[in-house]
Write a protein that holds these residues in place. Structure first.
Motif, PDB file in Angstrom:
ATOM      1  N   ARG A  85      92.052 -24.426  59.220  1.00  0.00           N
ATOM      2  CA  ARG A  85      92.706 -23.559  60.153  1.00  0.00           C
ATOM      3  C   ARG A  85      91.741 -23.899  61.251  1.00  0.00           C
ATOM      4  O   ARG A  85      91.682 -23.956  62.725  1.00  0.00           O
ATOM      5  CB  ARG A  85      93.283 -22.133  59.690  1.00  0.00           C
ATOM      6  N   LEU A  88      92.151 -27.159  63.776  1.00  0.00           N
ATOM      7  CA  LEU A  88      92.709 -26.844  64.239  1.00  0.00           C
ATOM      8  C   LEU A  88      92.813 -26.292  65.802  1.00  0.00           C
ATOM      9  O   LEU A  88      93.414 -26.556  66.425  1.00  0.00           O
ATOM     10  CB  LEU A  88      94.800 -26.248  64.241  1.00  0.00           C
ATOM     11  N   SER A  89      91.873 -25.191  65.129  1.00  0.00           N
ATOM     12  CA  SER A  89      91.542 -24.341  66.119  1.00  0.00           C
ATOM     13  C   SER A  89      90.411 -24.822  67.335  1.00  0.00           C
ATOM     14  O   SER A  89      90.759 -24.772  68.529  1.00  0.00           O
ATOM     15  CB  SER A  89      90.525 -23.053  65.300  1.00  0.00           C
ATOM     16  N   ALA A  92      91.994 -27.017  69.535  1.00  0.00           N
ATOM     17  CA  ALA A  92      93.504 -25.820  70.335  1.00  0.00           C
ATOM     18  C   ALA A  92      92.291 -25.972  71.627  1.00  0.00           C
ATOM     19  O   ALA A  92      92.328 -25.811  72.551  1.00  0.00           O
ATOM     20  CB  ALA A  92      93.639 -25.235  70.162  1.00  0.00           C
ATOM     21  N   GLU A  95      91.101 -28.793  73.953  1.00  0.00           N
ATOM     22  CA  GLU A  95      93.146 -28.720  74.983  1.00  0.00           C
ATOM     23  C   GLU A  95      92.937 -28.178  76.571  1.00  0.00           C
ATOM     24  O   GLU A  95      93.017 -28.663  77.490  1.00  0.00           O
ATOM     25  CB  GLU A  95      93.874 -28.238  73.728  1.00  0.00           C
ATOM     26  N   HIS A 138      97.196 -19.806  72.751  1.00  0.00           N
ATOM     27  CA  HIS A 138      97.107 -21.755  72.783  1.00  0.00           C
ATOM     28  C   HIS A 138      96.732 -21.469  71.746  1.00  0.00           C
ATOM     29  O   HIS A 138      97.258 -22.468  70.412  1.00  0.00           O
ATOM     30  CB  HIS A 138      95.944 -22.021  74.130  1.00  0.00           C
ATOM     31  N   VAL A 139      95.812 -20.516  70.773  1.00  0.00           N
ATOM     32  CA  VAL A 139      94.883 -21.300  69.726  1.00  0.00           C
ATOM     33  C   VAL A 139      95.929 -20.429  68.290  1.00  0.00           C
ATOM     34  O   VAL A 139      96.579 -21.790  67.646  1.00  0.00           O
ATOM     35  CB  VAL A 139      93.833 -20.275  69.252  1.00  0.00           C
ATOM     36  N   ARG A 142      99.610 -22.994  68.432  1.00  0.00           N
ATOM     37  CA  ARG A 142      98.377 -24.564  67.783  1.00  0.00           C
ATOM     38  C   ARG A 142      98.290 -23.884  65.770  1.00  0.00           C
ATOM     39  O   ARG A 142      98.551 -25.185  65.095  1.00  0.00           O
ATOM     40  CB  ARG A 142      97.206 -24.834  68.197  1.00  0.00           C
ATOM     41  N   LEU A 143      98.242 -22.705  65.942  1.00  0.00           N
ATOM     42  CA  LEU A 143      97.729 -22.474  64.216  1.00  0.00           C
ATOM     43  C   LEU A 143      99.003 -22.829  63.734  1.00  0.00           C
ATOM     44  O   LEU A 143      98.932 -22.320  62.417  1.00  0.00           O
ATOM     45  CB  LEU A 143      97.180 -20.992  63.802  1.00  0.00           C
ATOM     46  N   GLN A 144     100.145 -22.113  64.429  1.00  0.00           N
ATOM     47  CA  GLN A 144     101.184 -22.117  63.559  1.00  0.00           C
ATOM     48  C   GLN A 144     101.726 -23.531  62.544  1.00  0.00           C
ATOM     49  O   GLN A 144     103.078 -23.658  62.789  1.00  0.00           O
ATOM     50  CB  GLN A 144     102.504 -21.437  65.008  1.00  0.00           C
ATOM     51  N   ASP A 145     101.535 -24.276  63.987  1.00  0.00           N
ATOM     52  CA  ASP A 145     101.882 -25.803  63.643  1.00  0.00           C
ATOM     53  C   ASP A 145     101.103 -26.278  61.749  1.00  0.00           C
ATOM     54  O   ASP A 145     101.289 -26.314  60.766  1.00  0.00           O
ATOM     55  CB  ASP A 145     101.406 -26.426  63.464  1.00  0.00           C
TER      56      ASP A 145
END
Length: 146
Positions: A85, A88-89, A92, A95, A138-139, A142-145
């Motif tokens: 996580r 990913l954060s 994100a 980006e 946005h974060v 992305r964390l739901q992925d």
């Protein structure tokens, strides 16, 4: 050992220690009465045990209570999940447009207020809050992925 008021487990441990000491003892000085020497060793070990208990008493808790004690460390799975996580954060945030990322970092990582962030990046507080809100969204997406 049990007659000296020791628990069954402690008596068994001290009995074993007694025989270990007896086996390692000098046999020449104890040939007259080996049984008396055995009792002397066990008595001394029991006295030492009671002295240690008085100096630093140990609270014994039942097995059920002991297993119920939670380990404060996260499990290996939780640690791995948190690392994923975090990665990913970080991705994100990379980006995001520069101004949005800067506003988010100032607000979350440097603990500045919205007004202080707005002053640093040269925007109104309303626009600054919108940038930070967009970064949060946005974060979160992305964390739901994961």
């Amino acid at each position: 050992m049990r007659r000296r008021g020791l628990s069954e487990e402690t008596a068994a441990d001290l009995t074993q220690d007694t025989f270990v000491r007896l086996m390692g003892a000098n046999p020449k000085g104890n040939q007259n009465n080996p049984r008396a020497y055995l009792f002397k060793i066990s008595r001394n070990l029991a006295i030492d045990y009671h002295r240690r208990e008085q100096a630093a008493p140990v609270d014994h808790i039942p097995d059920a209570e002991f297993t119920a004690i939670a380990d404060p460390r996260p499990s290996a799975e939780a640690a791995l999940y948190d690392k994923q996580r975090l990665a990913l954060s970080d991705a994100a945030l990379a980006e995001l447009p520069e101004r949005t990322r800067r506003a988010f970092e100032l607000y979350r990582l440097e603990d500045l207020t919205i007004a202080e962030v707005a002053e640093k990046i040269g925007l109104s507080t309303t626009r600054t809050w919108a940038l930070i809100r967009d970064a949060y969204r946005h974060v979160r997406i992305r964390l739901q992925d994961l």
